[in-house]
Design a protein around this motif. Sequence first.
Motif, PDB file in Angstrom:
ATOM      1  N   VAL A   5       0.835  -1.204   0.000  1.00 42.03           N
ATOM      2  CA  VAL A   5       0.000   0.000   0.000  1.00 42.03           C
ATOM      3  C   VAL A   5       0.867   1.250   0.000  1.00 42.03           C
ATOM      4  O   VAL A   5       0.603   2.215  -0.722  1.00 42.03           O
ATOM      5  N   SER A   6       1.934   1.228   0.800  1.00 40.88           N
ATOM      6  CA  SER A   6       2.839   2.370   0.866  1.00 40.88           C
ATOM      7  C   SER A   6       3.520   2.605  -0.474  1.00 40.88           C
ATOM      8  O   SER A   6       3.648   3.743  -0.934  1.00 40.88           O
ATOM      9  N   ASP A   7       3.959   1.519  -1.138  1.00 41.14           N
ATOM     10  CA  ASP A   7       4.610   1.646  -2.427  1.00 41.14           C
ATOM     11  C   ASP A   7       3.661   2.257  -3.454  1.00 41.14           C
ATOM     12  O   ASP A   7       4.061   3.091  -4.269  1.00 41.14           O
ATOM     13  N   ARG A   8       2.397   1.798  -3.411  1.00 40.73           N
ATOM     14  CA  ARG A   8       1.423   2.339  -4.355  1.00 40.73           C
ATOM     15  C   ARG A   8       1.187   3.821  -4.097  1.00 40.73           C
ATOM     16  O   ARG A   8       1.067   4.622  -5.036  1.00 40.73           O
ATOM     17  N   PHE A   9       1.153   4.204  -2.828  1.00 42.32           N
ATOM     18  CA  PHE A   9       0.953   5.608  -2.480  1.00 42.32           C
ATOM     19  C   PHE A   9       2.133   6.440  -2.965  1.00 42.32           C
ATOM     20  O   PHE A   9       1.956   7.502  -3.567  1.00 42.32           O
ATOM     21  N   ASP A  10       3.353   5.933  -2.720  1.00 44.15           N
ATOM     22  CA  ASP A  10       4.539   6.669  -3.129  1.00 44.15           C
ATOM     23  C   ASP A  10       4.656   6.749  -4.645  1.00 44.15           C
ATOM     24  O   ASP A  10       5.112   7.752  -5.196  1.00 44.15           O
ATOM     25  N   THR A  11       4.232   5.684  -5.340  1.00 49.73           N
ATOM     26  CA  THR A  11       4.242   5.721  -6.807  1.00 49.73           C
ATOM     27  C   THR A  11       3.262   6.768  -7.317  1.00 49.73           C
ATOM     28  O   THR A  11       3.555   7.511  -8.263  1.00 49.73           O
ATOM     29  N   SER A  12       2.102   6.842  -6.680  1.00 52.28           N
ATOM     30  CA  SER A  12       1.107   7.833  -7.110  1.00 52.28           C
ATOM     31  C   SER A  12       1.614   9.252  -6.858  1.00 52.28           C
ATOM     32  O   SER A  12       1.321  10.176  -7.632  1.00 52.28           O
ATOM     33  N   ARG A  13       2.390   9.447  -5.805  1.00 51.79           N
ATOM     34  CA  ARG A  13       2.968  10.770  -5.540  1.00 51.79           C
ATOM     35  C   ARG A  13       3.954  11.135  -6.636  1.00 51.79           C
ATOM     36  O   ARG A  13       3.999  12.289  -7.085  1.00 51.79           O
ATOM     37  N   PHE A  14       4.731  10.167  -7.081  1.00 54.14           N
ATOM     38  CA  PHE A  14       5.656  10.441  -8.176  1.00 54.14           C
ATOM     39  C   PHE A  14       4.883  10.760  -9.452  1.00 54.14           C
ATOM     40  O   PHE A  14       5.203  11.724 -10.160  1.00 54.14           O
ATOM     41  N   GLU A  15       3.871   9.945  -9.751  1.00 50.93           N
ATOM     42  CA  GLU A  15       3.114  10.144 -10.982  1.00 50.93           C
ATOM     43  C   GLU A  15       2.435  11.511 -11.009  1.00 50.93           C
ATOM     44  O   GLU A  15       2.258  12.102 -12.074  1.00 50.93           O
ATOM     45  N   ALA A  16       2.071  12.009  -9.837  1.00 47.70           N
ATOM     46  CA  ALA A  16       1.444  13.331  -9.771  1.00 47.70           C
ATOM     47  C   ALA A  16       2.412  14.431 -10.212  1.00 47.70           C
ATOM     48  O   ALA A  16       1.989  15.513 -10.640  1.00 47.70           O
ATOM     49  N   SER A  17       3.712  14.151 -10.120  1.00 50.23           N
ATOM     50  CA  SER A  17       4.732  15.135 -10.519  1.00 50.23           C
ATOM     51  C   SER A  17       5.333  14.836 -11.883  1.00 50.23           C
ATOM     52  O   SER A  17       6.159  15.608 -12.371  1.00 50.23           O
ATOM     53  N   ARG A  18       4.943  13.749 -12.515  1.00 52.50           N
ATOM     54  CA  ARG A  18       5.631  13.290 -13.728  1.00 52.50           C
ATOM     55  C   ARG A  18       5.610  14.347 -14.837  1.00 52.50           C
ATOM     56  O   ARG A  18       6.636  14.632 -15.458  1.00 52.50           O
ATOM     57  N   TYR A  19       4.442  14.918 -15.131  1.00 54.88           N
ATOM     58  CA  TYR A  19       4.367  15.881 -16.235  1.00 54.88           C
ATOM     59  C   TYR A  19       5.221  17.113 -15.966  1.00 54.88           C
ATOM     60  O   TYR A  19       5.885  17.641 -16.868  1.00 54.88           O
ATOM     61  N   ARG A  20       5.198  17.591 -14.713  1.00 53.91           N
ATOM     62  CA  ARG A  20       6.014  18.761 -14.376  1.00 53.91           C
ATOM     63  C   ARG A  20       7.494  18.427 -14.527  1.00 53.91           C
ATOM     64  O   ARG A  20       8.274  19.221 -15.081  1.00 53.91           O
ATOM     65  N   LEU A  21       7.896  17.247 -14.075  1.00 51.18           N
ATOM     66  CA  LEU A  21       9.291  16.840 -14.185  1.00 51.18           C
ATOM     67  C   LEU A  21       9.699  16.663 -15.647  1.00 51.18           C
ATOM     68  O   LEU A  21      10.801  17.036 -16.046  1.00 51.18           O
ATOM     69  N   ALA A  22       8.807  16.094 -16.447  1.00 48.92           N
ATOM     70  CA  ALA A  22       9.108  15.904 -17.869  1.00 48.92           C
ATOM     71  C   ALA A  22       9.249  17.248 -18.577  1.00 48.92           C
ATOM     72  O   ALA A  22      10.110  17.421 -19.449  1.00 48.92           O
ATOM     73  N   SER A  23       8.395  18.205 -18.203  1.00 54.20           N
ATOM     74  CA  SER A  23       8.474  19.540 -18.797  1.00 54.20           C
ATOM     75  C   SER A  23       9.789  20.214 -18.434  1.00 54.20           C
ATOM     76  O   SER A  23      10.427  20.863 -19.271  1.00 54.20           O
ATOM     77  N   LEU A  24      10.208  20.068 -17.181  1.00 53.93           N
ATOM     78  CA  LEU A  24      11.487  20.619 -16.746  1.00 53.93           C
ATOM     79  C   LEU A  24      12.634  19.980 -17.531  1.00 53.93           C
ATOM     80  O   LEU A  24      13.520  20.676 -18.048  1.00 53.93           O
ATOM     81  N   ALA A  25      12.614  18.646 -17.632  1.00 50.69           N
ATOM     82  CA  ALA A  25      13.688  17.935 -18.320  1.00 50.69           C
ATOM     83  C   ALA A  25      13.721  18.288 -19.805  1.00 50.69           C
ATOM     84  O   ALA A  25      14.800  18.437 -20.391  1.00 50.69           O
ATOM     85  N   TYR A  26      12.551  18.432 -20.409  1.00 56.29           N
ATOM     86  CA  TYR A  26      12.514  18.788 -21.830  1.00 56.29           C
ATOM     87  C   TYR A  26      13.109  20.170 -22.066  1.00 56.29           C
ATOM     88  O   TYR A  26      13.874  20.386 -23.008  1.00 56.29           O
ATOM     89  N   ARG A  27      12.768  21.130 -21.235  1.00 55.89           N
ATOM     90  CA  ARG A  27      13.319  22.472 -21.394  1.00 55.89           C
ATOM     91  C   ARG A  27      14.838  22.461 -21.219  1.00 55.89           C
ATOM     92  O   ARG A  27      15.553  23.203 -21.896  1.00 55.89           O
ATOM     93  N   LEU A  28      15.327  21.633 -20.311  1.00 58.38           N
ATOM     94  CA  LEU A  28      16.764  21.582 -20.072  1.00 58.38           C
ATOM     95  C   LEU A  28      17.507  20.876 -21.208  1.00 58.38           C
ATOM     96  O   LEU A  28      18.615  21.272 -21.567  1.00 58.38           O
ATOM     97  N   LEU A  29      16.902  19.840 -21.787  1.00 59.88           N
ATOM     98  CA  LEU A  29      17.600  19.004 -22.754  1.00 59.88           C
ATOM     99  C   LEU A  29      17.199  19.276 -24.206  1.00 59.88           C
ATOM    100  O   LEU A  29      17.939  18.934 -25.124  1.00 59.88           O
ATOM    101  N   GLY A  30      15.994  19.831 -24.420  1.00 55.45           N
ATOM    102  CA  GLY A  30      15.535  20.068 -25.777  1.00 55.45           C
ATOM    103  C   GLY A  30      15.192  18.807 -26.529  1.00 55.45           C
ATOM    104  O   GLY A  30      15.014  18.836 -27.747  1.00 55.45           O
ATOM    105  N   SER A  31      15.081  17.695 -25.822  1.00 57.22           N
ATOM    106  CA  SER A  31      14.798  16.399 -26.437  1.00 57.22           C
ATOM    107  C   SER A  31      13.759  15.674 -25.604  1.00 57.22           C
ATOM    108  O   SER A  31      13.948  15.470 -24.401  1.00 57.22           O
ATOM    109  N   ALA A  32      12.647  15.280 -26.245  1.00 50.83           N
ATOM    110  CA  ALA A  32      11.595  14.578 -25.516  1.00 50.83           C
ATOM    111  C   ALA A  32      12.055  13.195 -25.066  1.00 50.83           C
ATOM    112  O   ALA A  32      11.768  12.766 -23.942  1.00 50.83           O
ATOM    113  N   SER A  33      12.766  12.492 -25.924  1.00 52.43           N
ATOM    114  CA  SER A  33      13.209  11.140 -25.557  1.00 52.43           C
ATOM    115  C   SER A  33      14.209  11.185 -24.408  1.00 52.43           C
ATOM    116  O   SER A  33      14.139  10.369 -23.471  1.00 52.43           O
TER     117      SER A  33
END
Length: 317
Positions: A5-33
């Motif tokens: 249950v804890s792992d699922r909760f922690d995974t959901s916390r990460f997933e809640a930040s995934r798009y923001r983190l991907a946007s940050l990484a894309y701006r830094l790298l200029g590459s979606a992959s």
Amino acid sequence: MGSTVSDRFDTSRFEASRYRLASLAYRLLGSASDAEDAVQDAFLRWQAADRQQIEAPEAWLTKVVTNLCLDRLRSARVRHERAAGVWLPEPLLEGDPMLGPADTIEQRESVSLAVLTLMERLSPVERAVYILREAFSYSHAEMAQILDITESASQQHVHRARTRIAAERRRGGEVDPASARRVVEEFLVAAASGRTERLVALLTDDVMALSDGNGLAKRLLRYTTPEQVASHVRAGFKPTPAKRRLAGGSPTFHFALVNGSPAVLAVIDHRVVGAVAFEVRDGKVASLRGIAAAGRLARLNEAWRQHEPDAPVIAAW
């Protein structure tokens, strides 16, 4: 059971930040992959960490992703690829969550192909503070913690980054999409008709064009006068049997928004084979960036297949 249950909760916390983190990484790298790889690496570190000791998960994840991206930017492979003169940012179709926040002009500009290209002139740390400040509104105290630098150093890096971007940036204020579309469609019609003099009239005096040469050039092709750009565009849009064979068919040309800018996409059988992104200033085209390398169009193609396009600007080529 409790651990699951804890792992699922922690995974959901990460997933809640995934798009923001991907946007940050894309701006830094200029590459979606590369951005997706950085976020996945951050997820693995999140899973391996003692998460009960992490008081501020969002800040922890931001620091991890930022530093993973800086490691990539400093790697010998990336430095070699970008120094070779063939690198352009990977274009993203409007609506892609990786484009991230777009509420302010600073946020919108930070993800434009023009600024992503200019940021290649910044050091990795300057690039990081510029993005963290302009796109995500982090304070200097927060950026100091993320990058393990002093607040004073953060302020200096931001000042240098802004100065360098401003020195190269040709700003003319934001253009509403309808006006930009009219200019781009007029430009495309002129290019297809062979009216070179009309093309020149639609370009600013300081126009600049970059192209990856249909993904085949060893270095980016650069054109810096209205006459050069018009000649290049006219030649590029002139249909020939050889070009149709190279493209794999006869494309239709669609208007789209790419990284917040007006663009024309060449499409064959629902597959984007080329993208030209425009900057429009004072009713004229100020810059063009042509991208046809298949590897840079992969994510845009995924989005296009789920997209309901308008009628093509040019239906037969």
